[in-house]
Design a protein around this motif. Structure first.
Motif, PDB file in Angstrom:
ATOM      1  N   ALA A 185     -27.686 -40.074  25.193  1.00 28.09           N
ATOM      2  CA  ALA A 185     -27.258 -38.777  24.654  1.00 28.09           C
ATOM      3  C   ALA A 185     -27.592 -37.670  25.637  1.00 28.09           C
ATOM      4  O   ALA A 185     -28.696 -37.621  26.202  1.00 28.09           O
ATOM      5  CB  ALA A 185     -27.947 -38.516  23.314  1.00 28.09           C
ATOM      6  N   PHE A 186     -26.631 -36.757  25.823  1.00 28.84           N
ATOM      7  CA  PHE A 186     -26.805 -35.645  26.750  1.00 28.84           C
ATOM      8  C   PHE A 186     -26.363 -34.348  26.088  1.00 28.84           C
ATOM      9  O   PHE A 186     -25.589 -34.347  25.130  1.00 28.84           O
ATOM     10  CB  PHE A 186     -25.990 -35.883  28.027  1.00 28.84           C
ATOM     11  N   VAL A 187     -26.861 -33.241  26.627  1.00 28.89           N
ATOM     12  CA  VAL A 187     -26.487 -31.926  26.113  1.00 28.89           C
ATOM     13  C   VAL A 187     -26.198 -31.004  27.288  1.00 28.89           C
ATOM     14  O   VAL A 187     -26.880 -31.045  28.319  1.00 28.89           O
ATOM     15  CB  VAL A 187     -27.609 -31.339  25.226  1.00 28.89           C
ATOM     16  N   GLY A 188     -25.167 -30.187  27.146  1.00 26.97           N
ATOM     17  CA  GLY A 188     -24.812 -29.246  28.196  1.00 26.97           C
ATOM     18  C   GLY A 188     -25.763 -28.077  28.252  1.00 26.97           C
ATOM     19  O   GLY A 188     -26.199 -27.563  27.214  1.00 26.97           O
ATOM     20  N   VAL A 189     -26.094 -27.632  29.486  1.00 26.23           N
ATOM     21  CA  VAL A 189     -26.995 -26.494  29.653  1.00 26.23           C
ATOM     22  C   VAL A 189     -26.348 -25.343  30.403  1.00 26.23           C
ATOM     23  O   VAL A 189     -26.965 -24.288  30.561  1.00 26.23           O
ATOM     24  CB  VAL A 189     -28.300 -26.921  30.361  1.00 26.23           C
ATOM     25  N   GLY A 190     -25.109 -25.501  30.868  1.00 24.88           N
ATOM     26  CA  GLY A 190     -24.413 -24.398  31.511  1.00 24.88           C
ATOM     27  C   GLY A 190     -24.405 -24.479  33.025  1.00 24.88           C
ATOM     28  O   GLY A 190     -24.441 -25.561  33.620  1.00 24.88           O
ATOM     29  N   GLY A 191     -24.395 -23.297  33.656  1.00 26.88           N
ATOM     30  CA  GLY A 191     -24.300 -23.213  35.103  1.00 26.88           C
ATOM     31  C   GLY A 191     -25.654 -23.197  35.793  1.00 26.88           C
ATOM     32  O   GLY A 191     -26.698 -23.473  35.183  1.00 26.88           O
ATOM     33  N   LEU A 192     -25.641 -22.830  37.081  1.00 31.87           N
ATOM     34  CA  LEU A 192     -26.854 -22.892  37.891  1.00 31.87           C
ATOM     35  C   LEU A 192     -27.953 -21.974  37.376  1.00 31.87           C
ATOM     36  O   LEU A 192     -29.131 -22.342  37.378  1.00 31.87           O
ATOM     37  CB  LEU A 192     -26.517 -22.536  39.345  1.00 31.87           C
ATOM     38  N   LEU A 193     -27.598 -20.760  36.929  1.00 30.86           N
ATOM     39  CA  LEU A 193     -28.611 -19.837  36.420  1.00 30.86           C
ATOM     40  C   LEU A 193     -29.314 -20.427  35.204  1.00 30.86           C
ATOM     41  O   LEU A 193     -30.542 -20.338  35.068  1.00 30.86           O
ATOM     42  CB  LEU A 193     -27.973 -18.499  36.060  1.00 30.86           C
ATOM     43  N   SER A 194     -28.538 -21.053  34.338  1.00 21.35           N
ATOM     44  CA  SER A 194     -29.130 -21.696  33.159  1.00 21.35           C
ATOM     45  C   SER A 194     -30.030 -22.857  33.554  1.00 21.35           C
ATOM     46  O   SER A 194     -31.069 -23.092  32.941  1.00 21.35           O
ATOM     47  CB  SER A 194     -28.028 -22.190  32.221  1.00 21.35           C
ATOM     48  N   VAL A 195     -29.631 -23.574  34.603  1.00 16.02           N
ATOM     49  CA  VAL A 195     -30.441 -24.690  35.077  1.00 16.02           C
ATOM     50  C   VAL A 195     -31.791 -24.193  35.591  1.00 16.02           C
ATOM     51  O   VAL A 195     -32.845 -24.776  35.296  1.00 16.02           O
ATOM     52  CB  VAL A 195     -29.698 -25.464  36.180  1.00 16.02           C
ATOM     53  N   ILE A 196     -31.766 -23.101  36.353  1.00 12.52           N
ATOM     54  CA  ILE A 196     -33.009 -22.542  36.892  1.00 12.52           C
ATOM     55  C   ILE A 196     -33.941 -22.106  35.760  1.00 12.52           C
ATOM     56  O   ILE A 196     -35.143 -22.391  35.764  1.00 12.52           O
ATOM     57  CB  ILE A 196     -32.697 -21.354  37.826  1.00 12.52           C
ATOM     58  N   LYS A 197     -33.376 -21.412  34.760  1.00 12.59           N
ATOM     59  CA  LYS A 197     -34.179 -20.990  33.605  1.00 12.59           C
ATOM     60  C   LYS A 197     -34.735 -22.206  32.869  1.00 12.59           C
ATOM     61  O   LYS A 197     -35.889 -22.212  32.438  1.00 12.59           O
ATOM     62  CB  LYS A 197     -33.329 -20.142  32.658  1.00 12.59           C
ATOM     63  N   LEU A 198     -33.910 -23.232  32.732  1.00 15.30           N
ATOM     64  CA  LEU A 198     -34.341 -24.440  32.033  1.00 15.30           C
ATOM     65  C   LEU A 198     -35.501 -25.107  32.755  1.00 15.30           C
ATOM     66  O   LEU A 198     -36.496 -25.493  32.129  1.00 15.30           O
ATOM     67  CB  LEU A 198     -33.173 -25.416  31.916  1.00 15.30           C
ATOM     68  N   LEU A 199     -35.387 -25.251  34.066  1.00 15.91           N
ATOM     69  CA  LEU A 199     -36.435 -25.925  34.838  1.00 15.91           C
ATOM     70  C   LEU A 199     -37.742 -25.145  34.785  1.00 15.91           C
ATOM     71  O   LEU A 199     -38.824 -25.731  34.597  1.00 15.91           O
ATOM     72  CB  LEU A 199     -35.987 -26.120  36.287  1.00 15.91           C
ATOM     73  N   CYS A 200     -37.664 -23.832  34.932  1.00 23.07           N
ATOM     74  CA  CYS A 200     -38.878 -23.014  34.883  1.00 23.07           C
ATOM     75  C   CYS A 200     -39.496 -23.031  33.485  1.00 23.07           C
ATOM     76  O   CYS A 200     -40.706 -23.236  33.332  1.00 23.07           O
ATOM     77  CB  CYS A 200     -38.553 -21.569  35.290  1.00 23.07           C
ATOM     78  N   GLY A 201     -38.637 -22.833  32.478  1.00 22.01           N
ATOM     79  CA  GLY A 201     -39.135 -22.837  31.113  1.00 22.01           C
ATOM     80  C   GLY A 201     -39.646 -24.202  30.691  1.00 22.01           C
ATOM     81  O   GLY A 201     -40.656 -24.309  30.001  1.00 22.01           O
ATOM     82  N   GLY A 202     -38.942 -25.257  31.126  1.00 23.54           N
ATOM     83  CA  GLY A 202     -39.358 -26.605  30.765  1.00 23.54           C
ATOM     84  C   GLY A 202     -40.696 -26.976  31.364  1.00 23.54           C
ATOM     85  O   GLY A 202     -41.538 -27.603  30.708  1.00 23.54           O
ATOM     86  N   LEU A 203     -40.913 -26.591  32.619  1.00 23.85           N
ATOM     87  CA  LEU A 203     -42.191 -26.879  33.272  1.00 23.85           C
ATOM     88  C   LEU A 203     -43.330 -26.161  32.561  1.00 23.85           C
ATOM     89  O   LEU A 203     -44.391 -26.748  32.292  1.00 23.85           O
ATOM     90  CB  LEU A 203     -42.130 -26.458  34.741  1.00 23.85           C
ATOM     91  N   LEU A 204     -43.106 -24.891  32.235  1.00 24.39           N
ATOM     92  CA  LEU A 204     -44.118 -24.115  31.521  1.00 24.39           C
ATOM     93  C   LEU A 204     -44.405 -24.737  30.151  1.00 24.39           C
ATOM     94  O   LEU A 204     -45.563 -24.863  29.728  1.00 24.39           O
ATOM     95  CB  LEU A 204     -43.648 -22.673  31.360  1.00 24.39           C
ATOM     96  N   PHE A 205     -43.349 -25.157  29.468  1.00 27.31           N
ATOM     97  CA  PHE A 205     -43.486 -25.763  28.143  1.00 27.31           C
ATOM     98  C   PHE A 205     -44.321 -27.034  28.215  1.00 27.31           C
ATOM     99  O   PHE A 205     -45.256 -27.233  27.426  1.00 27.31           O
ATOM    100  CB  PHE A 205     -42.088 -26.062  27.590  1.00 27.31           C
ATOM    101  N   TRP A 206     -44.017 -27.927  29.171  1.00 26.67           N
ATOM    102  CA  TRP A 206     -44.721 -29.201  29.291  1.00 26.67           C
ATOM    103  C   TRP A 206     -46.203 -28.992  29.580  1.00 26.67           C
ATOM    104  O   TRP A 206     -47.046 -29.763  29.109  1.00 26.67           O
ATOM    105  CB  TRP A 206     -44.095 -30.049  30.393  1.00 26.67           C
ATOM    106  N   VAL A 207     -46.523 -27.961  30.359  1.00 25.53           N
ATOM    107  CA  VAL A 207     -47.930 -27.685  30.651  1.00 25.53           C
ATOM    108  C   VAL A 207     -48.630 -27.139  29.411  1.00 25.53           C
ATOM    109  O   VAL A 207     -49.730 -27.583  29.046  1.00 25.53           O
ATOM    110  CB  VAL A 207     -48.047 -26.688  31.821  1.00 25.53           C
TER     111      VAL A 207
END
Length: 434
Positions: A273-295
């Motif tokens: 299962a996969f979910v769309g996250v949008g374009g590059l700006l959304s990817v950058i926000k996702l990676l930064c937010g995801g890393l912060l969330f996991w920590v």
């Protein structure tokens, strides 16, 4: 729907954010139906329940709701109150989450007092633990406990079953891609969903230990093995970047596929299962937010901050206020399934898959429109098609519980549409790609 109990449906947690939408949907469906549906609302506070009925009556222009619908005062911390509630309803719709904290007492009360239980849980640990600890008890008492009857995970679970039915041959693998389309104001979820995610990821190790207790043997793989995708990739089908879906869908579908294999000897399907996250700006926000969330989820202070300030840490995707009416109206979803397998008369043991199918499930806003429709129609299915449910009780996924019922047709009539987009068949043994 004849019963010797006062109510066919009791909505527990009717004052909660989602519970209020469930009240509206049950009221609408009861008014549309030809039979007499008897229902009630339940929760901790009588004044707040009265207020929910008042606002629902005004919104739907049904003044009779304020006097005709019974109120049951029940609290998850008071066992006796849950017993009284469960003794009065045929089906209990549990809208009180996070379920890891508040769900088990309701499940237990339903089983002990003979009421069927449905919820909208998207927490794999709770769902799987309820199956492990309560399936035999529910089976003995003739009670059905069916979790994840909302957006998590009706579209995915029944979408796979629909795809299997439409495929002419042996379906062996499916990938689903979720796309949530919102208006200019975007979309957001309620704080309760965010809390479930925070505590679920923080306790992911317990889920792995829980799964070992089942002692399941791996399901057999039929046909070619599907190569795993990366964590992040650009989907040509969706024309955006996608990531694996982190919700309960993969867990629920896997449990359904095991049930269909063991109980009905159906060929299991490999599922991703996969979910769309949008374009590059959304990817950058996702990676930064995801890393912060996991920590942050690994520490009590971090979890406290995440749950106290959901809007800040989720970049506005979740808030204590939940979505606005306009956000709900302007949002919809599509879940597209790309399946492959072997056409009729082709031996899966020989060669690569030679047939494909693409199906789709679409609907209105997933969290508080599609979820509510799915839950209420699941309840009506239990009330009207109890004879089509497996065995005589137990803890099940939606797909396992409803695979022999007309729920897909019910959902189709209430705005969650299932359709086939395309079919393709190649020469036997010819290579295909998902």
């Amino acid at each position: 729907m004849a019963t010797d109990r006062p109510y066919h449906i009791v909505i527990f947690g009717a004052t909660g954010f989602t519970g209020q939408f469930v009240v509206e949907e049950v009221a609408r469906c009861a008014a549309e139906g030809t039979g007499l549906l008897k229902w009630a609302v339940a929760g901790r506070s009588r004044p707040r329940l009265e207020d929910v009925l008042r606002r629902t009556a005004e919104k739907l222009a049904m003044p009779e709701l304020r006097t005709d619908i019974e109120i049951i005062v029940a609290d998850v911390s008071v066992e006796e109150s849950l017993a009284v509630m469960c003794q009065q309803g045929v089906v209990i719709l549990n809208c009180v989450g996070p379920y890891r904290f508040y769900g088990e007492p309701v499940v237990r009360a339903c089983i002990e007092n003979g009421a069927h239980y449905l919820d909208i849980c998207g927490e794999p640990q709770f769902l799987e633990r309820m199956q492990l600890e309560y399936h035999s008890k529910a089976l003995d008492r003739g009670v059905y406990v069916i979790g994840s009857c909302g957006f998590d995970s009706i579209p995915a679970d029944l979408g796979i079953i629909y795809t299997q039915r439409q495929f002419k041959g042996t379906l062996t693998a499916v990938e689903s891609f979720l796309d949530i389309i919102s208006g200019p104001e975007g979309t957001s979820g309620h704080d309760a969903t965010w809390q479930s995610a925070v505590y679920g990821f923080a306790d992911s190790g317990s889920l792995r230990q829980l799964r070992k207790k089942f002692g399941h043997k791996p399901l057999p793989r039929v046909g070619a093995k599907v190569e795993k995708r990366g964590f992040l990739f650009f989907s040509k089908e969706m024309q955006q970047y996608v990531i694996p879906f982190m919700g309960s869908d993969p867990s629920v579908v896997r449990r359904t596929q095991r049930f269909l294999y063991e109980e009905q000897q159906q060929s299991p399907v490999q599922y991703s299962a996969f979910v769309g996250v949008g374009g590059l700006l959304s990817v950058i926000k996702l990676l930064c937010g995801g890393l912060l969330f996991w920590v942050m989820v690994k520490f009590s202070l971090g979890r406290k901050l995440l749950t106290t300030f959901p809007s800040f840490f989720s970049f506005g995707l979740f808030s204590k206020a939940g979505p606005t009416t306009k956000q709900i109206v302007d949002t919809c979803f599509s879940m597209t399934f790309y399946g492959e397998g072997y056409s009729e008369g082709t031996d899966p043991a020989e060669g690569r898959p030679n047939a494909k199918i693409c199906t789709q499930v679409v609907g209105a806003e997933p969290g508080y429109v599609a979820t509510v429709s799915a839950l209420v129609q699941s309840a009506f299915t239990v009330l009207n098609e109890l004879h089509s449910l497996p065995r005589r009780g137990g803890v099940y996924t939606p797909g396992a519980a409803f695979c022999q019922t007309g729920l897909i047709d019910r959902l189709h009539n209430y705005g969650i549409k299932f359709s086939v987009r395309s079919r393709q068949e190649e020469a036997a043994g010819a290579p295909t790609s998902m």
